[in-house]
Scaffold this motif. Structure first.
Motif, mmCIF file in Angstrom:
data_model
loop_
_atom_site.group_PDB
_atom_site.id
_atom_site.type_symbol
_atom_site.label_atom_id
_atom_site.label_comp_id
_atom_site.label_asym_id
_atom_site.label_seq_id
_atom_site.Cartn_x
_atom_site.Cartn_y
_atom_site.Cartn_z
ATOM 1 N N LEU A 63 0.812 -1.046 0.282
ATOM 2 C CA LEU A 63 -0.285 -0.160 -0.314
ATOM 3 C C LEU A 63 0.793 1.157 0.223
ATOM 4 C CD1 LEU A 63 -3.043 -0.760 2.760
ATOM 5 C CD2 LEU A 63 -3.149 -1.272 0.146
ATOM 6 N N ALA A 64 0.679 1.969 -1.043
ATOM 7 C CA ALA A 64 0.799 3.256 -0.655
ATOM 8 C C ALA A 64 0.338 4.790 0.038
ATOM 9 C CB ALA A 64 1.096 4.531 -2.328
ATOM 10 N N THR A 65 0.941 5.435 0.482
ATOM 11 C CA THR A 65 0.965 6.506 1.296
ATOM 12 C C THR A 65 -0.316 7.662 0.355
ATOM 13 O OG1 THR A 65 2.597 7.997 1.725
ATOM 14 C CG2 THR A 65 2.086 6.190 3.584
ATOM 15 N N PRO A 66 -1.502 8.932 0.861
ATOM 16 C CA PRO A 66 -1.653 9.791 0.126
ATOM 17 C C PRO A 66 -0.423 10.778 -0.224
ATOM 18 C CG PRO A 66 -3.359 9.263 2.154
ATOM 19 C CD PRO A 66 -2.092 7.839 2.109
ATOM 20 N N ALA A 67 0.159 10.481 0.380
ATOM 21 C CA ALA A 67 1.707 11.760 0.134
ATOM 22 C C ALA A 67 2.238 10.722 -1.268
ATOM 23 C CB ALA A 67 2.620 12.114 1.245
ATOM 24 N N GLN A 68 3.275 9.280 -0.419
ATOM 25 C CA GLN A 68 3.828 8.926 -2.399
ATOM 26 C C GLN A 68 2.704 8.634 -3.331
ATOM 27 O OE1 GLN A 68 3.883 4.611 0.565
ATOM 28 N NE2 GLN A 68 5.729 5.573 1.083
ATOM 29 N N MET A 69 1.358 9.115 -3.220
ATOM 30 C CA MET A 69 0.319 8.407 -4.283
ATOM 31 C C MET A 69 1.143 10.101 -4.648
ATOM 32 S SD MET A 69 -1.141 5.523 -4.711
ATOM 33 C CE MET A 69 -2.066 6.367 -5.923
ATOM 34 N N GLU A 70 0.798 11.105 -4.894
ATOM 35 C CA GLU A 70 0.935 12.260 -5.329
ATOM 36 C C GLU A 70 2.648 12.749 -6.076
ATOM 37 O OE1 GLU A 70 -0.594 16.059 -3.879
ATOM 38 O OE2 GLU A 70 -1.483 14.951 -2.380
ATOM 39 N N VAL A 71 3.453 11.755 -5.565
ATOM 40 C CA VAL A 71 5.317 11.912 -5.792
ATOM 41 C C VAL A 71 5.142 10.540 -6.652
ATOM 42 C CG1 VAL A 71 7.820 10.981 -5.252
ATOM 43 C CG2 VAL A 71 6.206 12.936 -3.612
ATOM 44 N N LEU A 72 3.817 9.713 -7.022
ATOM 45 C CA LEU A 72 4.650 8.606 -7.749
ATOM 46 C C LEU A 72 3.617 8.909 -8.979
ATOM 47 C CD1 LEU A 72 3.628 5.849 -5.572
ATOM 48 C CD2 LEU A 72 6.283 5.758 -7.061
ATOM 49 N N LEU A 73 2.359 9.654 -9.200
ATOM 50 C CA LEU A 73 1.922 10.088 -10.302
ATOM 51 C C LEU A 73 2.695 11.110 -10.797
ATOM 52 C CD1 LEU A 73 -1.949 9.709 -8.678
ATOM 53 C CD2 LEU A 73 -1.196 8.422 -10.420
ATOM 54 N N ALA A 74 3.142 12.075 -10.367
ATOM 55 C CA ALA A 74 3.269 13.501 -10.850
ATOM 56 C C ALA A 74 5.318 12.590 -11.434
ATOM 57 C CB ALA A 74 3.845 14.057 -9.873
ATOM 58 N N ASP A 75 5.776 12.528 -10.674
ATOM 59 C CA ASP A 75 6.775 11.584 -10.764
ATOM 60 C C ASP A 75 6.616 10.745 -12.322
ATOM 61 O OD1 ASP A 75 7.923 12.612 -8.956
ATOM 62 O OD2 ASP A 75 8.873 10.335 -8.286
ATOM 63 N N ALA A 76 5.632 10.049 -12.777
ATOM 64 C CA ALA A 76 5.678 9.353 -13.852
ATOM 65 C C ALA A 76 4.480 9.894 -14.814
ATOM 66 C CB ALA A 76 4.420 8.685 -13.737
ATOM 67 N N GLY A 77 4.134 11.873 -14.833
ATOM 68 C CA GLY A 77 3.957 12.493 -15.384
ATOM 69 C C GLY A 77 2.763 12.659 -15.508
ATOM 70 N N PHE A 78 2.653 13.036 -14.666
ATOM 71 C CA PHE A 78 0.450 13.449 -14.868
ATOM 72 C C PHE A 78 0.578 14.289 -13.938
ATOM 73 C CE2 PHE A 78 0.363 8.392 -15.437
ATOM 74 C CZ PHE A 78 -0.693 8.120 -16.488
ATOM 75 N N LYS A 79 -0.966 15.311 -14.365
ATOM 76 C CA LYS A 79 -1.157 16.168 -13.759
ATOM 77 C C LYS A 79 -2.276 15.684 -12.535
ATOM 78 C CE LYS A 79 -2.895 20.865 -14.657
ATOM 79 N NZ LYS A 79 -3.307 21.434 -15.669
ATOM 80 N N ILE A 80 -2.296 15.853 -11.568
ATOM 81 C CA ILE A 80 -3.216 15.921 -10.878
ATOM 82 C C ILE A 80 -4.431 16.655 -10.612
ATOM 83 C CG2 ILE A 80 -4.511 14.813 -8.651
ATOM 84 C CD1 ILE A 80 -1.258 13.820 -8.189
ATOM 85 N N LEU A 81 -5.902 16.646 -11.328
ATOM 86 C CA LEU A 81 -6.392 17.594 -11.701
ATOM 87 C C LEU A 81 -7.378 17.867 -10.355
ATOM 88 C CD1 LEU A 81 -8.045 16.421 -15.208
ATOM 89 C CD2 LEU A 81 -6.138 18.422 -14.425
ATOM 90 N N ALA A 82 -7.525 16.404 -9.665
ATOM 91 C CA ALA A 82 -8.382 16.377 -8.449
ATOM 92 C C ALA A 82 -8.219 14.919 -7.912
ATOM 93 C CB ALA A 82 -10.137 15.830 -8.841
ATOM 94 N N ILE A 83 -8.605 15.239 -6.284
ATOM 95 C CA ILE A 83 -7.868 14.240 -5.348
ATOM 96 C C ILE A 83 -9.692 13.937 -4.334
ATOM 97 C CG2 ILE A 83 -6.393 13.099 -3.148
ATOM 98 C CD1 ILE A 83 -4.510 15.024 -4.835
#
Ligand SMILES: C[S@@+](CC[C@H](N)C(=O)[O-])C[C@H]1O[C@@H](n2cnc3c(N)ncnc32)[C@H](O)[C@@H]1O
Length: 272
Positions: A192-212
């Motif tokens: 399991l990832a934490t919420p903080a890790q998820m934001e880093v993982l998605l940004a590092d993969a090249g995604f812009k997060i529009l909504a959480i």
């Protein structure tokens, strides 16, 4: 391929047969079902079909969209999108028994022309770059240690500007998860990832997060409502068809894990 994960989900014998027999015992004819009739077994995630419809609307799909469902399970989320939007959905899943059952269930509800299912690994997708308009993954990454690879692959196969909807169980702040849970009987296949890790993982993969959206409280309410519904009238078929006799203990632990914030349910709507 990870044999431990495939063993965990496969159950005994032919899954489509087991589901068909359970439906017949409950007086339902598998030849005249709708996708919604199967939702108690084929939407294998917390908050069920309602959560899938929320993701469908956030992905801004049209009938012409080509969508990828990563970790498609028995195909419920893929069929919900195909049925409600009219788009085409390709599902990919590590568990061969789930892919075979997903194809059979799709035939029963007349959606075979709008969905297809392939056996494959989310961390090495067998698709060309920019092949899909949108992608989703629902309650899958809990089994995947290399989430960096999984999200990089999702980014690679999406066309630029395409939406990626992630809805997963995350590690909460309340301590270690109580097992068994529906994705693992012990910690060996749970990541399991934490919420903080998820934001880093998605940004590092090249995604812009529009909504959480953190749906943990809604997930608790969903379990309470489900307990009430099941005591009024048990559904014809449940996840017990493949999780076996561990299923009741898994359900009890989900309730405790949510209440004690050992887990959280969170969705991310991203843009490639
Ligand atoms: C809890 S089920 C969710 C299924 C489906 N997304 C749904 O919501 O109904 C988790 C699924 O993830 C799949 N899975 C786990 N690891 C995977 C991987 N590395 N690649 C593809 N699928 C994987 C499992 O086989 C299983 O079908």
């Amino acid at each position: 391929m990870d044999d431990g994960i495939v063993r965990h989900y496969s159950g005994d014998g032919d899954l489509a047969d087991a589901i068909s027999e359970a439906l017949k015992r409950a007086g339902k004819d598998p030849a005249s079902l709708t996708a919604a009739d199967l939702a108690s077994v084929d939407e294998f995630h917390i908050r069920g079909r309602k959560a899938t419809l929320e993701l469908a609307s956030a992905m801004a799909l049209t009938a012409g969209s080509q969508v990828l469902d990563i970790g498609s399970g028995l195909g419920g989320p893929a069929r919900t999108l195909a049925e409600s939007i009219g788009c085409h959905v390709t599902g990919i899943d590590l568990t061969p028994a789930f892919c075979a059952a997903a194809a059979a269930l799709s035939r029963w509800v007349g959606l075979s022309d709008r969905v297809d299912f392939r056996v494959g690994d989310a961390t090495a997708l067998p698709f060309d770059a920019a092949s899909f308009d949108a992608a989703m993954t629902v309650h899958v990454a809990m089994n995947i240690a290399r989430k960096d690879r999984m999200y990089a692959e999702a980014r690679r196969v999406l066309r630029p500007g395409g939406r990626f909807a992630v809805y997963d169980v995350l590690q909460g702040e309340g301590g270690a998860v109580n097992y068994p849970v529906p994705w693992a009987r012990d910690p060996s296949i749970s990541h399991l990832a934490t919420p903080a890790q998820m934001e880093v993982l998605l940004a590092d993969a090249g995604f812009k997060i529009l909504a959480i959206e953190d749906s943990t409280e809604a997930s608790q309410t969903w379990f309470q409502d489900m307990a009430a519904r099941m005591s009024a009238q048990a559904p014809a078929v449940t996840f017990q068809a493949f999780l076996g006799n561990d299923f009741p203990a898994m359900g009890r632990n989900q309730v405790i894990n949510l209440r004690e914030r050992r887990i959280r349910t969170v969705s991310y709507i991203c843009e490639a």
